[in-house]
Write a protein that holds these residues in place. Structure first.
Motif, PDB file in Angstrom:
ATOM      1  N   TYR A 114      42.613  64.216  37.093  1.00 17.39           N
ATOM      2  CA  TYR A 114      43.058  65.345  36.289  1.00 17.39           C
ATOM      3  C   TYR A 114      42.627  65.130  34.827  1.00 17.39           C
ATOM      4  CZ  TYR A 114      46.230  66.292  40.214  1.00 17.39           C
ATOM      5  OH  TYR A 114      46.762  66.546  41.464  1.00 17.39           O
ATOM      6  N   THR A 115      42.110  66.180  34.215  1.00 15.46           N
ATOM      7  CA  THR A 115      41.801  66.157  32.780  1.00 15.46           C
ATOM      8  C   THR A 115      42.870  66.963  32.068  1.00 15.46           C
ATOM      9  OG1 THR A 115      39.425  65.970  33.193  1.00 15.46           O
ATOM     10  CG2 THR A 115      40.107  66.683  31.005  1.00 15.46           C
ATOM     11  N   VAL A 116      43.651  66.272  31.244  1.00 18.05           N
ATOM     12  CA  VAL A 116      44.809  66.896  30.594  1.00 18.05           C
ATOM     13  C   VAL A 116      44.569  66.964  29.084  1.00 18.05           C
ATOM     14  CG1 VAL A 116      47.283  66.756  30.178  1.00 18.05           C
ATOM     15  CG2 VAL A 116      46.334  65.976  32.368  1.00 18.05           C
ATOM     16  N   THR A 117      44.727  68.143  28.517  1.00 15.68           N
ATOM     17  CA  THR A 117      44.584  68.340  27.068  1.00 15.68           C
ATOM     18  C   THR A 117      45.867  68.936  26.521  1.00 15.68           C
ATOM     19  OG1 THR A 117      42.199  68.720  27.246  1.00 15.68           O
ATOM     20  CG2 THR A 117      43.279  69.502  25.247  1.00 15.68           C
ATOM     21  N   VAL A 118      46.326  68.377  25.399  1.00 14.38           N
ATOM     22  CA  VAL A 118      47.509  68.922  24.736  1.00 14.38           C
ATOM     23  C   VAL A 118      47.138  69.326  23.309  1.00 14.38           C
ATOM     24  CG1 VAL A 118      48.342  66.714  23.815  1.00 14.38           C
ATOM     25  CG2 VAL A 118      49.963  68.569  24.248  1.00 14.38           C
ATOM     26  N   SER A 119      47.753  70.399  22.839  1.00 18.76           N
ATOM     27  CA  SER A 119      47.642  70.839  21.450  1.00 18.76           C
ATOM     28  C   SER A 119      49.060  70.998  20.923  1.00 18.76           C
ATOM     29  CB  SER A 119      46.889  72.166  21.361  1.00 18.76           C
ATOM     30  OG  SER A 119      46.906  72.674  20.038  1.00 18.76           O
ATOM     31  N   VAL A 120      49.331  70.357  19.779  1.00 18.35           N
ATOM     32  CA  VAL A 120      50.660  70.434  19.172  1.00 18.35           C
ATOM     33  C   VAL A 120      50.527  71.004  17.768  1.00 18.35           C
ATOM     34  CG1 VAL A 120      52.730  69.176  18.502  1.00 18.35           C
ATOM     35  CG2 VAL A 120      51.426  68.420  20.502  1.00 18.35           C
ATOM     36  N   ASP A 121      51.167  72.131  17.538  1.00 20.47           N
ATOM     37  CA  ASP A 121      51.144  72.797  16.232  1.00 20.47           C
ATOM     38  C   ASP A 121      52.537  72.686  15.621  1.00 20.47           C
ATOM     39  OD1 ASP A 121      50.937  74.427  14.029  1.00 20.47           O
ATOM     40  OD2 ASP A 121      49.901  76.046  15.077  1.00 20.47           O
ATOM     41  N   ARG A 122      52.621  72.040  14.442  1.00 13.44           N
ATOM     42  CA  ARG A 122      53.919  71.869  13.782  1.00 13.44           C
ATOM     43  C   ARG A 122      54.362  73.140  13.087  1.00 13.44           C
ATOM     44  NH1 ARG A 122      55.898  66.192  13.065  1.00 13.44           N
ATOM     45  NH2 ARG A 122      56.127  66.802  15.247  1.00 13.44           N
ATOM     46  N   ASN A 123      53.505  74.163  13.073  1.00 18.02           N
ATOM     47  CA  ASN A 123      53.830  75.427  12.410  1.00 18.02           C
ATOM     48  C   ASN A 123      54.205  75.204  10.951  1.00 18.02           C
ATOM     49  OD1 ASN A 123      53.570  77.146  14.803  1.00 18.02           O
ATOM     50  ND2 ASN A 123      55.380  76.052  15.535  1.00 18.02           N
ATOM     51  N   ASP A 124      53.465  74.300  10.322  1.00 15.67           N
ATOM     52  CA  ASP A 124      53.690  73.929   8.925  1.00 15.67           C
ATOM     53  C   ASP A 124      52.313  73.692   8.316  1.00 15.67           C
ATOM     54  OD1 ASP A 124      54.123  72.531   6.508  1.00 15.67           O
ATOM     55  OD2 ASP A 124      55.974  71.638   7.249  1.00 15.67           O
ATOM     56  N   SER A 125      52.006  74.401   7.235  1.00 13.07           N
ATOM     57  CA  SER A 125      50.670  74.325   6.641  1.00 13.07           C
ATOM     58  C   SER A 125      50.355  72.953   6.055  1.00 13.07           C
ATOM     59  CB  SER A 125      50.513  75.388   5.550  1.00 13.07           C
ATOM     60  OG  SER A 125      51.486  75.200   4.532  1.00 13.07           O
ATOM     61  N   ASN A 126      51.328  72.066   6.029  1.00 15.82           N
ATOM     62  CA  ASN A 126      51.090  70.722   5.515  1.00 15.82           C
ATOM     63  C   ASN A 126      50.551  69.760   6.576  1.00 15.82           C
ATOM     64  OD1 ASN A 126      52.023  70.953   2.722  1.00 15.82           O
ATOM     65  ND2 ASN A 126      54.029  71.324   3.611  1.00 15.82           N
ATOM     66  N   TYR A 127      50.430  70.227   7.811  1.00 23.12           N
ATOM     67  CA  TYR A 127      50.003  69.354   8.907  1.00 23.12           C
ATOM     68  C   TYR A 127      48.793  69.909   9.644  1.00 23.12           C
ATOM     69  CZ  TYR A 127      54.478  66.926   8.423  1.00 23.12           C
ATOM     70  OH  TYR A 127      55.541  66.215   7.944  1.00 23.12           O
ATOM     71  N   ASN A 128      47.927  68.997  10.088  1.00 22.81           N
ATOM     72  CA  ASN A 128      46.840  69.367  10.991  1.00 22.81           C
ATOM     73  C   ASN A 128      47.396  69.570  12.391  1.00 22.81           C
ATOM     74  OD1 ASN A 128      44.587  69.024   9.127  1.00 22.81           O
ATOM     75  ND2 ASN A 128      45.011  66.823   9.233  1.00 22.81           N
ATOM     76  N   VAL A 129      46.743  70.417  13.159  1.00 19.06           N
ATOM     77  CA  VAL A 129      47.120  70.592  14.564  1.00 19.06           C
ATOM     78  C   VAL A 129      46.648  69.368  15.343  1.00 19.06           C
ATOM     79  CG1 VAL A 129      46.788  71.984  16.638  1.00 19.06           C
ATOM     80  CG2 VAL A 129      47.053  73.106  14.409  1.00 19.06           C
ATOM     81  N   PHE A 130      47.539  68.799  16.130  1.00 22.71           N
ATOM     82  CA  PHE A 130      47.193  67.631  16.949  1.00 22.71           C
ATOM     83  C   PHE A 130      46.562  68.101  18.247  1.00 22.71           C
ATOM     84  CE2 PHE A 130      48.210  64.799  20.472  1.00 22.71           C
ATOM     85  CZ  PHE A 130      47.796  63.554  19.994  1.00 22.71           C
ATOM     86  N   SER A 131      45.458  67.464  18.648  1.00 22.29           N
ATOM     87  CA  SER A 131      44.809  67.793  19.919  1.00 22.29           C
ATOM     88  C   SER A 131      44.206  66.528  20.504  1.00 22.29           C
ATOM     89  CB  SER A 131      43.722  68.846  19.717  1.00 22.29           C
ATOM     90  OG  SER A 131      43.128  69.190  20.946  1.00 22.29           O
ATOM     91  N   LYS A 132      44.436  66.329  21.787  1.00 21.29           N
ATOM     92  CA  LYS A 132      43.889  65.145  22.457  1.00 21.29           C
ATOM     93  C   LYS A 132      43.728  65.414  23.940  1.00 21.29           C
ATOM     94  CE  LYS A 132      44.560  60.156  23.088  1.00 21.29           C
ATOM     95  NZ  LYS A 132      45.432  58.969  22.798  1.00 21.29           N
ATOM     96  N   THR A 133      42.708  64.786  24.534  1.00 24.15           N
ATOM     97  CA  THR A 133      42.438  64.924  25.964  1.00 24.15           C
ATOM     98  C   THR A 133      42.433  63.545  26.614  1.00 24.15           C
ATOM     99  OG1 THR A 133      41.092  66.913  25.614  1.00 24.15           O
ATOM    100  CG2 THR A 133      40.764  65.715  27.693  1.00 24.15           C
ATOM    101  N   VAL A 134      43.100  63.442  27.763  1.00 26.24           N
ATOM    102  CA  VAL A 134      43.102  62.196  28.532  1.00 26.24           C
ATOM    103  C   VAL A 134      42.769  62.503  29.990  1.00 26.24           C
ATOM    104  CG1 VAL A 134      44.768  61.023  27.052  1.00 26.24           C
ATOM    105  CG2 VAL A 134      45.583  62.344  29.010  1.00 26.24           C
ATOM    106  N   THR A 135      42.326  61.476  30.676  1.00 24.41           N
ATOM    107  CA  THR A 135      42.025  61.592  32.106  1.00 24.41           C
ATOM    108  C   THR A 135      43.050  60.785  32.895  1.00 24.41           C
ATOM    109  OG1 THR A 135      39.660  61.849  31.666  1.00 24.41           O
ATOM    110  CG2 THR A 135      40.290  61.188  33.889  1.00 24.41           C
ATOM    111  N   VAL A 136      43.589  61.409  33.946  1.00 24.97           N
ATOM    112  CA  VAL A 136      44.649  60.788  34.746  1.00 24.97           C
ATOM    113  C   VAL A 136      44.250  60.845  36.225  1.00 24.97           C
ATOM    114  CG1 VAL A 136      47.117  60.741  35.234  1.00 24.97           C
ATOM    115  CG2 VAL A 136      46.283  61.760  33.093  1.00 24.97           C
TER     116      VAL A 136
END
Length: 204
Positions: free
Chosen positions: A168-190
């Motif tokens: 499985y190839t799993v990708t997550v995106s996390v948005d803090r909904n705050d202009s002071n932070y970058n959106v986190f994004s990462k992909t892993v293989t399981v």
């Protein structure tokens, strides 16, 4: 042309000389020296929720240093900022007998990375049940979480699960909904490995 140290050269219009002791009037303008020995340093940083000064100025004793942040008012207070963004700071240095120094610098407060950790689960083996494929830590209640598994959106913020034995190839995106932070994004293989068949006996 008439010259004198510390003054702008002056001249008079062409005039007929009628005698050896004829006088001419020439106006010389004093040269105002530029200010030197002043260091203006930008102090960029990455957003940390704290307030910091935007510039550092090293001037000479007796100099008067003032500042302007963006289109704001001129003040003797050193400009500060907290939030991520790009700030224009104008520094003025006044010194007796010198031309006022004016310099504008651009200072960046960078966005911070969200301290989120995505980890692929190891040692998964097919057991006929749905199993969580990853762990995710560091998220907050207000975060917006988006998942895709094998490039297909799950439509849920819950940890994705898998049942079949495969990769499985799993990708997550996390948005803090705050202009002071970058959106986190990462992909892993399981991988969910195939299970061994149990309870089967081969007899001769």
């Amino acid at each position: 042309t008439v010259t004198k140290d510390g003054y702008v050269s002056g001249s008079v219009a062409s005039t007929a000389i009628t005698s050896a002791d004829q006088n001419f009037s020439v106006t010389l303008t004093a040269i105002t020296p530029a200010i030197d020995n002043v260091t203006i340093t930008e102090t960029p940083w990455t957003f940390d929720g704290e307030t910091h000064t935007l510039v550092s100025v090293v001037a000479q004793e007796g100099d008067v240093v003032t500042y302007k942040l963006g289109d704001g008012e001129v003040s003797e207070a050193v400009p500060t900022a907290t939030n991520a963004g790009t700030y224009a700071v104008t520094v003025y240095v006044a010194r007796a007998g010198h031309e006022t120094l004016e310099k504008t610098v651009s200072v960046e407060v960078a966005k911070a990375n969200i301290p989120v950790v995505l980890t692929a689960k190891a040692g998964l083996v097919y057991d006929g049940n749905a199993q969580e494929l990853v762990t995710l830590s560091g998220v907050e209640d207000a975060d917006t979480i988006t998942w895709t598994v094998n490039e297909e959106a799950t439509g849920s913020e819950d940890i994705p699960v898998g049942t079949a034995a495969k990769t499985y190839t799993v990708t997550v995106s996390v948005d803090r909904n705050d202009s002071n932070y970058n959106v986190f994004s990462k992909t892993v293989t399981v991988e969910i490995a195939k299970a061994n068949i149990e309870g089967v006996t081969l007899e001769a």
